[in-house]
Design an enzyme around this catalytic site. Structure first.
Site, short mmCIF file in Angstrom:
data_model
loop_
_atom_site.label_atom_id
_atom_site.label_comp_id
_atom_site.label_asym_id
_atom_site.label_seq_id
_atom_site.Cartn_x
_atom_site.Cartn_y
_atom_site.Cartn_z
N ASP A 70 31.83 -81.83 -52.03
CA ASP A 70 33.22 -82.29 -51.97
C ASP A 70 33.94 -81.63 -50.80
OD1 ASP A 70 32.69 -83.56 -54.36
OD2 ASP A 70 33.47 -81.91 -55.58
N1 URA Z 1 29.45 -80.82 -57.79
C1 URA Z 1 30.77 -80.87 -57.54
O1 URA Z 1 31.58 -81.01 -58.45
N2 URA Z 1 31.17 -80.75 -56.28
C2 URA Z 1 30.32 -80.58 -55.24
O2 URA Z 1 30.78 -80.47 -54.10
C3 URA Z 1 28.95 -80.51 -55.52
C4 URA Z 1 28.53 -80.65 -56.80
#
Ligand code: URA
Length: 260
Positions: A106
């Site tokens: 993310d």
């Molecule tokens: N899970 C998440 O919630 N965010 C990420 O960036 C990677 C795995």
């Protein structure tokens, strides 16, 4: 390796377009074994010849594999209208066409991202069938619950009813709210949603390992490192949660507890 045209070699190994390459040749920026070459059709052998553009050596790689330590604020995409992308963090000497991030973190997450132009490897890493684990260190808003290990092992059901594959999770030694988690799939916001399903909240998330390849401790946030054949093989190596967690606990858990 067989001989090939200089312009074709440069096109496959850099971000330069055919037009850029013609200009570079014309401006005497390209040399082969120390001698300027202006003819794109000139034959070179990448195994034997040293090719330079503006004094920088262009080494032959069939594919490029780069580990990036992603900072928060960047998106895992090749292009984005609103935000800077991880591709923009790759230094010029490692850039070439068709690089893409194999898997997403993310925008607010940090840590290990593999960037490559090898579509087959990208697919292998992402497909749950190939069982390539991804490891994350997570700072939670609330204490790590006693039942988390069991609930994650049994398979979490997310808020929208989607089921997750069984996952392993542990609380890091000497901490109450730093978790270490292994996943074999990558649903949207998966780690955050898994902890939301057990009524906790992820405040910070860092990916530290993919398959058997740890992110090298020397790669600072926002920095990249090219990885070569041996390391690519490590990426595809099956791992065992207990071993990865105990090696992590010995080497890095206090580092992460202070950092997160
Ligand atoms: N899970 C998440 O919630 N965010 C990420 O960036 C990677 C795995």
């Amino acid at each position: 390796m067989k001989s090939q045209r200089l312009d074709k070699f440069l096109s496959s190994q850099t971000v330069y377009t055919r037009t850029d390459i013609s200009k570079l040749l014309w401006k005497r920026k390209v040399s082969v074994n120390g001698k300027t070459v202006r003819d794109g059709e000139f034959k070179i052998n990448p195994d034997l010849d040293r090719i330079e553009v503006s004094g920088r050596e262009i080494k032959y790689r069939e594919n490029m594999y780069i580990v990036l330590n992603k900072p928060a604020g960047y998106v895992c995409a090749t292009e984005d209208k609103n935000d800077p992308t991880v591709i923009g963090l790759i230094p010029e000497e490692l850039r070439r066409k068709d690089l893409f991030p194999a898997g997403r973190l993310d925008k607010d997450s940090e840590g290990m991202v593999l960037i490559t132009d090898d579509g087959t490897l990208g697919h292998k890493i992402l497909s749950p069938k190939n069982h390539i684990a991804k490891y994350y260190v997570v700072k939670l808003a609330e204490r790590f619950g006693e039942n988390y290990e069991r609930l994650f092992r049994e398979g979490i059901t997310l808020g929208n009813g989607e089921s997750c594959l069984p996952a392993a999770v542990r609380c890091c030694p000497d901490s109450e709210n730093i978790a270490f988690i292994e996943l074999f799939e990558g649903k949207y916001h998966q780690v955050k949603r898994m902890f939301a399903a057990v009524e906790n909240h992820v405040e910070k998330l860092v990916r530290i390992q993919m398959g058997g390849l740890e992110m090298h401790a020397g790669i600072g946030i926002g920095e990249c490192m090219e990885i070569l054949h041996n390391d690519v093989e490590k990426l595809l190596k099956p791992t065992r949660f207990d071993e990865v967690f105990s090696s992590f606990s010995e080497k890095f858990s206090s580092y992460w507890i202070n950092k997160l």
